[in-house]
Design an enzyme around this catalytic site. Sequence first.
Site, PDB file in Angstrom:
ATOM      1  N   ARG A 199     -40.648  49.043 -11.330  1.00  0.00           N
ATOM      2  CA  ARG A 199     -39.451  49.209 -11.951  1.00  0.00           C
ATOM      3  C   ARG A 199     -38.393  50.118 -10.583  1.00  0.00           C
ATOM      4  O   ARG A 199     -37.018  49.002 -10.961  1.00  0.00           O
ATOM      5  CB  ARG A 199     -39.369  50.584 -12.984  1.00  0.00           C
ATOM      6  CG  ARG A 199     -40.535  49.880 -14.254  1.00  0.00           C
ATOM      7  CD  ARG A 199     -39.659  50.659 -15.608  1.00  0.00           C
ATOM      8  NE  ARG A 199     -40.927  49.867 -16.954  1.00  0.00           N
ATOM      9  CZ  ARG A 199     -40.522  50.601 -18.282  1.00  0.00           C
ATOM     10  NH1 ARG A 199     -40.378  51.676 -18.124  1.00  0.00           N
ATOM     11  NH2 ARG A 199     -40.744  50.214 -18.869  1.00  0.00           N
ATOM     12  N   GLY A 204     -46.580  44.457 -21.600  1.00  0.00           N
ATOM     13  CA  GLY A 204     -47.173  44.887 -20.940  1.00  0.00           C
ATOM     14  C   GLY A 204     -48.879  44.572 -20.691  1.00  0.00           C
ATOM     15  O   GLY A 204     -49.415  44.359 -19.806  1.00  0.00           O
ATOM     16  N   GLY A 263     -40.209  45.244 -25.019  1.00  0.00           N
ATOM     17  CA  GLY A 263     -39.695  44.852 -25.912  1.00  0.00           C
ATOM     18  C   GLY A 263     -38.138  43.697 -25.664  1.00  0.00           C
ATOM     19  O   GLY A 263     -38.286  42.625 -26.990  1.00  0.00           O
ATOM     20  N   LYS A 317     -51.676  40.954 -33.756  1.00  0.00           N
ATOM     21  CA  LYS A 317     -52.417  40.976 -35.442  1.00  0.00           C
ATOM     22  C   LYS A 317     -51.025  39.898 -35.007  1.00  0.00           C
ATOM     23  O   LYS A 317     -49.617  40.073 -33.775  1.00  0.00           O
ATOM     24  CB  LYS A 317     -50.834  42.110 -35.668  1.00  0.00           C
ATOM     25  CG  LYS A 317     -52.112  43.366 -35.818  1.00  0.00           C
ATOM     26  CD  LYS A 317     -51.343  44.577 -36.246  1.00  0.00           C
ATOM     27  CE  LYS A 317     -53.115  45.592 -36.374  1.00  0.00           C
ATOM     28  NZ  LYS A 317     -52.491  47.160 -37.824  1.00  0.00           N
TER      29      LYS A 317
END
Length: 399
Positions: free
Chosen positions: A38, A357, A380, A199
């Site tokens: 990062r 990720g 996100g 999922k």
Amino acid sequence: MSSFKTLDDLGDITGKVALVRVDLNLPMKDGSATDVSRVEAVKPTILELAEKGAKVLLLAHYGRPKGQRFSTMSTSFVQGDVEKVLDKEIMFIPEVMGPVVEQSIGILGNGDIGLLDNVRFWPGEEANDPEFARDMAAHGDFYVNDAFSAAHRAHATTEGLAHHLPAYAGRAMEAELKALDAALGNPEAPVAAVVGGAKVSTKLDVLTNLVGKVQHLIIGGGMANTFLAAKGVDVGKSLCEHELTDTANRIIDEAAHAGCTVHLPYDVVVAKEFAANPASLRTCNVHEVAEDEMILDVGPLATEALADVLKTCRTLVWNGPMGAFETEPFDTATVALARTAAALTQDGSLISVAGGGDTVAALAHAGVKDDFTFVSTAGGAFLEWMEGKPLPGVAALTA
């Protein structure tokens, strides 16, 4: 795509104060970061502003202090790692506004860098309090956002500051926005999307958005089992959200209506227990899965067919692995498909954009992380972009 200003639009910034939002939320162990990617991502922006003579003040969050001060969550913990990557000394400033910041700016020379404390120590950050943003903005001459990973949050330092100061996208943000625009905003067709993961429930909005935008939707991971079950396949004791089979059928119908082909595996790798190289490991047709078996990866025939699909495409968006890739040999399909995509990208026939990720880990595991056109490390924010949602931090730059 609406236009945004970049560092190229800055005039002479000698002696000007740049408020730069970066993501320094680093994973730490024994007092030092285990991964500084990062910091590497924002290094070009920070050094460019410093080289042009600005006083650079870094704004960042660290952990989730929820508007309270915790000494264990101070950004001073990452100062050493940031200095190492930038190869420059930086000044730690234990506030984000007020006289301490004012004095520090007086001490900093042109081209110097200061690191402000955790912006989330102040409740005004997550509340996006205009007064808090205004008080911070009072110290700066312009604002640069280089934290795409926090762009899905409407916080004071990701969105609010852009209303009080001239706002620019940093180099990492600029690269991210250009790549995302090439992938879904204004892509070269045909477009394929690989969506994997455990999922369907976590990727419902992604799937619903993609069927109207891509020509090929490749579904892998545990999610594929729910789609297979929706088509009447008995998936044995595989991970499967049986309560979502109606939803899966609706997505298949919407895809057909939009001219999008949904690709599900027709041969699979199964085992009776989830372990590395289990004795019960076998490959079979999806209609041959026994009651006591679970699907853990896409089979070799389907993987080869999917590779052929990618060869007909010009653009690829990838989020999520094809199987339980952390455990061998259930990484086979993910690795094979990732290597095909990487090879096509290197040949110049495919624009490939991946993010999230698990995806970054899977591509690194396949040894092709650097061979894709663009790999987003934003979790996100990348997911919300794939869902077609506007990102407040980006919208504020293009306003």
